[in-house]
Design a protein around this motif. Structure first.
Motif, PDB file in Angstrom:
ATOM      1  N   VAL A 131       1.389  -3.186   1.673  1.00  0.00           N
ATOM      2  CA  VAL A 131       0.596  -2.139   2.618  1.00  0.00           C
ATOM      3  C   VAL A 131       0.183  -1.152   1.229  1.00  0.00           C
ATOM      4  O   VAL A 131      -1.211  -0.701   1.463  1.00  0.00           O
ATOM      5  CB  VAL A 131       1.411  -1.629   3.586  1.00  0.00           C
ATOM      6  CG1 VAL A 131       0.942  -0.269   4.136  1.00  0.00           C
ATOM      7  CG2 VAL A 131       1.653  -2.579   4.656  1.00  0.00           C
TER       8      VAL A 131
ATOM      9  N   ARG B 182      -3.722  -0.468  -0.197  1.00  0.00           N
ATOM     10  CA  ARG B 182      -4.507   0.814  -0.055  1.00  0.00           C
ATOM     11  C   ARG B 182      -4.982   1.507  -1.323  1.00  0.00           C
ATOM     12  O   ARG B 182      -5.961   1.925  -1.519  1.00  0.00           O
ATOM     13  CB  ARG B 182      -3.270   1.954   0.570  1.00  0.00           C
ATOM     14  CG  ARG B 182      -2.613   1.686   1.998  1.00  0.00           C
ATOM     15  CD  ARG B 182      -3.844   1.944   2.914  1.00  0.00           C
ATOM     16  NE  ARG B 182      -3.249   1.530   4.371  1.00  0.00           N
ATOM     17  CZ  ARG B 182      -3.016   2.236   4.993  1.00  0.00           C
ATOM     18  NH1 ARG B 182      -2.716   3.810   4.932  1.00  0.00           N
ATOM     19  NH2 ARG B 182      -2.321   2.090   6.396  1.00  0.00           N
TER      20      ARG B 182
ATOM     21  N   GLN C  24      -9.347   1.546  -2.906  1.00  0.00           N
ATOM     22  CA  GLN C  24     -10.103   2.912  -3.293  1.00  0.00           C
ATOM     23  C   GLN C  24     -11.102   2.637  -4.304  1.00  0.00           C
ATOM     24  O   GLN C  24     -10.818   2.090  -5.334  1.00  0.00           O
ATOM     25  CB  GLN C  24      -8.888   3.780  -3.792  1.00  0.00           C
ATOM     26  CG  GLN C  24      -7.922   4.122  -2.742  1.00  0.00           C
ATOM     27  CD  GLN C  24      -7.113   5.328  -3.116  1.00  0.00           C
ATOM     28  OE1 GLN C  24      -6.665   6.478  -2.594  1.00  0.00           O
ATOM     29  NE2 GLN C  24      -6.248   5.238  -4.248  1.00  0.00           N
TER      30      GLN C  24
ATOM     31  N   LYS D  14      -7.476   9.412  -2.416  1.00  0.00           N
ATOM     32  CA  LYS D  14      -6.621   9.991  -1.422  1.00  0.00           C
ATOM     33  C   LYS D  14      -5.129   9.386  -1.930  1.00  0.00           C
ATOM     34  O   LYS D  14      -4.063  10.440  -1.813  1.00  0.00           O
ATOM     35  CB  LYS D  14      -6.785   9.224  -0.160  1.00  0.00           C
ATOM     36  CG  LYS D  14      -5.775   9.575   0.928  1.00  0.00           C
ATOM     37  CD  LYS D  14      -6.292   8.942   2.318  1.00  0.00           C
ATOM     38  CE  LYS D  14      -5.022   9.272   3.400  1.00  0.00           C
ATOM     39  NZ  LYS D  14      -5.356   8.589   4.618  1.00  0.00           N
ATOM     40  N   TYR D  15      -4.886   8.447  -2.476  1.00  0.00           N
ATOM     41  CA  TYR D  15      -3.680   7.777  -3.069  1.00  0.00           C
ATOM     42  C   TYR D  15      -3.556   7.850  -4.649  1.00  0.00           C
ATOM     43  O   TYR D  15      -4.314   7.012  -5.300  1.00  0.00           O
ATOM     44  CB  TYR D  15      -3.310   6.386  -2.669  1.00  0.00           C
ATOM     45  CG  TYR D  15      -3.486   6.261  -1.046  1.00  0.00           C
ATOM     46  CD1 TYR D  15      -2.369   7.044  -0.429  1.00  0.00           C
ATOM     47  CD2 TYR D  15      -4.486   5.624  -0.353  1.00  0.00           C
ATOM     48  CE1 TYR D  15      -2.772   6.781   1.170  1.00  0.00           C
ATOM     49  CE2 TYR D  15      -4.421   5.256   0.806  1.00  0.00           C
ATOM     50  CZ  TYR D  15      -3.691   5.971   1.797  1.00  0.00           C
ATOM     51  OH  TYR D  15      -3.798   5.949   3.007  1.00  0.00           O
TER      52      TYR D  15
ATOM     53  N   ALA E 295       1.195   7.186  -2.595  1.00  0.00           N
ATOM     54  CA  ALA E 295       0.583   6.483  -1.616  1.00  0.00           C
ATOM     55  C   ALA E 295       1.868   6.051  -0.553  1.00  0.00           C
ATOM     56  O   ALA E 295       1.595   6.090   0.638  1.00  0.00           O
ATOM     57  CB  ALA E 295       0.317   5.077  -2.013  1.00  0.00           C
TER      58      ALA E 295
ATOM     59  N   VAL F 293       1.647   7.651   3.391  1.00  0.00           N
ATOM     60  CA  VAL F 293       1.538   6.998   4.421  1.00  0.00           C
ATOM     61  C   VAL F 293       2.784   6.885   5.464  1.00  0.00           C
ATOM     62  O   VAL F 293       2.612   7.098   6.524  1.00  0.00           O
ATOM     63  CB  VAL F 293       1.748   5.043   3.847  1.00  0.00           C
ATOM     64  CG1 VAL F 293       2.035   4.270   5.023  1.00  0.00           C
ATOM     65  CG2 VAL F 293       0.401   4.666   3.302  1.00  0.00           C
TER      66      VAL F 293
ATOM     67  N   GLN G  19      -3.959  -4.419   7.091  1.00  0.00           N
ATOM     68  CA  GLN G  19      -3.060  -3.270   6.232  1.00  0.00           C
ATOM     69  C   GLN G  19      -3.919  -2.471   5.640  1.00  0.00           C
ATOM     70  O   GLN G  19      -3.331  -1.418   5.439  1.00  0.00           O
ATOM     71  CB  GLN G  19      -2.251  -4.228   5.305  1.00  0.00           C
ATOM     72  CG  GLN G  19      -1.343  -5.041   5.833  1.00  0.00           C
ATOM     73  CD  GLN G  19      -0.442  -6.017   4.841  1.00  0.00           C
ATOM     74  OE1 GLN G  19      -1.112  -6.305   4.010  1.00  0.00           O
ATOM     75  NE2 GLN G  19       0.786  -6.065   5.111  1.00  0.00           N
ATOM     76  N   LYS G  20      -4.980  -2.478   5.488  1.00  0.00           N
ATOM     77  CA  LYS G  20      -6.103  -1.486   4.815  1.00  0.00           C
ATOM     78  C   LYS G  20      -6.171  -0.200   5.757  1.00  0.00           C
ATOM     79  O   LYS G  20      -6.208   0.897   5.141  1.00  0.00           O
ATOM     80  CB  LYS G  20      -7.354  -1.845   4.381  1.00  0.00           C
ATOM     81  CG  LYS G  20      -8.158  -1.006   3.865  1.00  0.00           C
ATOM     82  CD  LYS G  20      -9.701  -1.370   3.810  1.00  0.00           C
ATOM     83  CE  LYS G  20     -10.596  -0.432   3.269  1.00  0.00           C
ATOM     84  NZ  LYS G  20     -11.195   0.740   4.520  1.00  0.00           N
ATOM     85  N   THR G  21      -6.384  -0.377   6.978  1.00  0.00           N
ATOM     86  CA  THR G  21      -6.359   0.800   7.725  1.00  0.00           C
ATOM     87  C   THR G  21      -5.208   1.328   8.732  1.00  0.00           C
ATOM     88  O   THR G  21      -4.544   0.411   9.191  1.00  0.00           O
ATOM     89  CB  THR G  21      -7.734   0.511   8.477  1.00  0.00           C
ATOM     90  OG1 THR G  21      -7.650  -0.591   9.289  1.00  0.00           O
ATOM     91  CG2 THR G  21      -9.239   0.348   7.829  1.00  0.00           C
TER      92      THR G  21
END
Length: 321
Positions: free
Chosen positions: A139, A143, A147, A159-160, A166, A170, A248-250
């Motif tokens: 996960v 993420r 990016q 964002k991460y 990250a 999350v 798992q991306k969103t």
């Protein structure tokens, strides 16, 4: 498939948990460092929506890799590596230790393991590592890999920022459960991967040992059978891996169960991108997993041999405590 003894060459006992921890962890680190760029390319290809755009040219793994390097520098290929390295030691330790444990549990009263038992032991080891380590690690990794920021531009703030950030983000925004999004698909993928992987590797290894009349195989042969057995898993479960990556991306949508999300993603892919979308990233995935397993088995067998020789030299075997 002929039954094989759970003992090693010359009647040696199976490798200890400490040996599996050190040898498996070292093998995993080498595999991650060597093959992570291909995993990043695979994830980008799986997340691509270019098939939805009329007239959009197809983009293969070489083009995807070139675009990442051009826009995000070569370091962009190593996005998510921190998350992988953090989890790779416990992942490999759990994989090899649990595989040996399940294999011993499934052995008959004479200590012999059939091909079916090897398959079940690999399946169980894959599910165990998926639940214990792989799902949260994937996960966070996905993420970071998703990016599209440039790592050469200090003003392009993603964002991460890294694996630790990250994980914090999350947990803060989505809760602990977000780390286990897609756990059923991950367990299915890892279980089928390791079932096929360990079964094929064991059979190839036993066949070579019988043909050559020796229990010790040279490194290049271990690498070759690891490469071949490693390619079999991705071919058997590519659609599972693609759906899992998108899941798992969103973040999850309120009021929608995991099964509903899986079904919606699958329907959306089929309707908008066609059946081929389920096999997006299969080339870099095979190029990532097959060499990865070649490296893993070669380094693991080498380090295990070194550690077992050291244990024989040091009578107390104190390193295991």
């Amino acid at each position: 498939m002929a039954a094989k003894s759970i003992d090693g060459p010359g009647g040696k006992k199976p490798a200890s948990a400490a040996t599996n921890l050190i040898a498996g962890g070292g093998a995993g680190m080498m595999e991650a460092l060597a093959c992570h760029p291909l995993d990043t390319i695979k994830v980008r290809m799986q997340l691509s929506r270019r098939a939805r755009m009329p007239g959009a040219p197809k983009r293969g793994f070489l083009t995807t890799g070139k675009e990442i390097i051009k826009r995000e520098t070569p370091l962009g290929l190593y996005k998510g590596l921190g998350a992988v390295l953090t989890g790779i030691v416990p992942k490999m330790a759990i994989r090899f230790t649990s595989y040996e444990w399940y294999k011993q549990m499934l052995a008959d009263k004479n200590g012999m393991v059939t091909g079916k038992s090897t398959f079940l032991a690999g399946l169980s080891a894959g599910v165990t590592e998926a639940v214990a380590v792989v799902t949260p690690m994937e996960v966070i990794k996905i993420r970071l890999q998703a990016q599209h920021h440039s790592m050469a531009d200090p003003l392009d703030i993603p964002k991460y920022r890294n694996a630790a950030h990250a994980l914090y983000t999350v947990l803060k925004e989505e809760g602990f459960g977000a780390l286990y999004r897609g756990v059923s698909l991950t367990a299915l993928r890892q279980g089928s991967n390791q079932a096929v992987n360990f079964t094929a590797y064991s059979e190839f290894r036993a066949a070579l040992q019988k043909y050559q009349g020796t229990t010790d195989l040279p490194g290049y042969q271990t690498m070759f059978i690891g490469l071949v057995s490693g390619a079999m898993g991705p071919l058997s479960n590519a659609p599972i891996d693609t759906i899992k990556t998108r899941l798992q991306k969103t973040p999850a949508e309120p009021g929608q169960s995991g099964i509903q999300r899986i079904l919606n993603i699958s329907k959306d892919m089929w309707k908008q991108e066609g059946s081929r979308s389920f096999y997006k990233g299969i080339t870099p995935r095979i190029m990532r997993v097959a060499p990865g397993q070649a490296v893993t088995f070669t380094v693991y067998e080498y380090l295990k041999g070194v550690l077992e020789k050291a244990k024989e030299i040091i009578p107390t075997g104190s390193y295991e405590e």
